[in-house]
Design a protein around this motif. Structure first.
Motif, mmCIF file in Angstrom:
data_model
loop_
_atom_site.group_PDB
_atom_site.id
_atom_site.type_symbol
_atom_site.label_atom_id
_atom_site.label_comp_id
_atom_site.label_asym_id
_atom_site.label_seq_id
_atom_site.Cartn_x
_atom_site.Cartn_y
_atom_site.Cartn_z
ATOM 1 N N ARG A 91 1.015 -0.842 -0.230
ATOM 2 C CA ARG A 91 -0.381 0.242 0.020
ATOM 3 C C ARG A 91 1.191 1.543 -0.156
ATOM 4 N NH1 ARG A 91 -3.387 -0.116 4.771
ATOM 5 N NH2 ARG A 91 -2.204 -1.831 5.054
ATOM 6 N N LEU A 92 1.852 1.506 1.378
ATOM 7 C CA LEU A 92 2.819 2.611 0.748
ATOM 8 C C LEU A 92 3.975 2.542 -0.666
ATOM 9 C CD1 LEU A 92 4.010 5.072 2.692
ATOM 10 C CD2 LEU A 92 5.651 3.483 3.205
ATOM 11 N N SER A 93 4.102 1.711 -1.050
ATOM 12 C CA SER A 93 4.609 1.563 -2.348
ATOM 13 C C SER A 93 3.534 2.201 -2.999
ATOM 14 C CB SER A 93 5.139 0.164 -2.767
ATOM 15 O OG SER A 93 5.958 0.086 -3.774
ATOM 16 N N GLU A 94 2.796 1.381 -3.456
ATOM 17 C CA GLU A 94 1.196 2.113 -4.343
ATOM 18 C C GLU A 94 1.225 3.637 -4.365
ATOM 19 O OE1 GLU A 94 -3.088 1.483 -5.233
ATOM 20 O OE2 GLU A 94 -2.304 -0.488 -4.658
ATOM 21 N N PHE A 95 1.587 4.396 -2.993
ATOM 22 C CA PHE A 95 0.546 5.270 -2.896
ATOM 23 C C PHE A 95 2.025 6.645 -2.902
ATOM 24 C CE2 PHE A 95 1.417 8.894 0.140
ATOM 25 C CZ PHE A 95 0.122 9.704 0.010
ATOM 26 N N LEU A 96 2.816 5.769 -2.592
ATOM 27 C CA LEU A 96 4.313 6.078 -3.231
ATOM 28 C C LEU A 96 4.697 6.510 -4.448
ATOM 29 C CD1 LEU A 96 7.304 5.765 -0.511
ATOM 30 C CD2 LEU A 96 5.784 7.560 -0.634
ATOM 31 N N GLY A 97 4.490 5.395 -5.305
ATOM 32 C CA GLY A 97 4.234 5.277 -7.006
ATOM 33 C C GLY A 97 3.471 6.269 -7.363
ATOM 34 N N GLU A 98 1.517 6.405 -7.472
ATOM 35 C CA GLU A 98 1.444 7.173 -7.300
ATOM 36 C C GLU A 98 1.246 8.500 -7.599
ATOM 37 O OE1 GLU A 98 -2.536 6.530 -5.461
ATOM 38 O OE2 GLU A 98 -2.464 4.298 -6.325
ATOM 39 N N ASN A 99 2.238 8.608 -6.400
ATOM 40 C CA ASN A 99 2.590 10.472 -6.396
ATOM 41 C C ASN A 99 3.780 10.672 -6.247
ATOM 42 O OD1 ASN A 99 -0.239 11.548 -4.948
ATOM 43 N ND2 ASN A 99 0.260 9.749 -3.852
ATOM 44 N N SER A 100 4.017 9.483 -7.127
ATOM 45 C CA SER A 100 5.765 9.823 -7.654
ATOM 46 C C SER A 100 6.487 11.421 -8.300
ATOM 47 C CB SER A 100 6.788 8.968 -8.494
ATOM 48 O OG SER A 100 7.778 8.906 -9.344
ATOM 49 N N GLY A 101 6.962 12.016 -7.404
ATOM 50 C CA GLY A 101 7.371 13.097 -7.884
ATOM 51 C C GLY A 101 6.253 14.301 -6.739
ATOM 52 N N LYS A 102 5.759 14.070 -6.450
ATOM 53 C CA LYS A 102 4.334 14.915 -6.490
ATOM 54 C C LYS A 102 4.755 15.218 -4.330
ATOM 55 C CE LYS A 102 1.811 13.317 -8.664
ATOM 56 N NZ LYS A 102 -0.272 13.333 -9.397
#
Length: 89
Positions: free
Chosen positions: A24-35
């Motif tokens: 879940r954290l990986s997905e969250f960080l991936g979705e917001n990559s750079g943001k």
């Protein structure tokens, strides 16, 4: 005192839960990559990255503990079989 099997079951449950959190954290960080830093600030972005790494390390330790318990259980089974063979002789 808990048996190795009971401890192994609890560790596996903990590992499953940790892997879910990591995903879940990986997905969250991936979705917001750079943001992430823009959305939450540099400090929070850095802490989330540290949290992710720490969670992966913890999951690795759980895997090592489970493997160690399984090896210990296998060794006990082999010892028991050897004892049974000696008892028959």
């Amino acid at each position: 005192m808990k048996t190795n099997e009971q401890v192994e079951i609890e560790l596996q449950e903990e590992l499953d839960a940790m892997n879910d959190k990591i995903s879940r954290l990986s997905e969250f960080l991936g979705e917001n990559s750079g943001k992430t830093a823009v959305l939450y600030g540099d400090s929070q972005a850095a802490l989330m990255a540290i949290q992710y790494e720490a969670m992966q390390t913890y999951a690795g330790v759980l895997v090592a503990r489970i493997d160690d318990l399984e090896k210990d259980e296998l060794m006990k089974e082999m010892d028991d079989e050897e004892d049974e063979d000696h008892a028959r002789d």
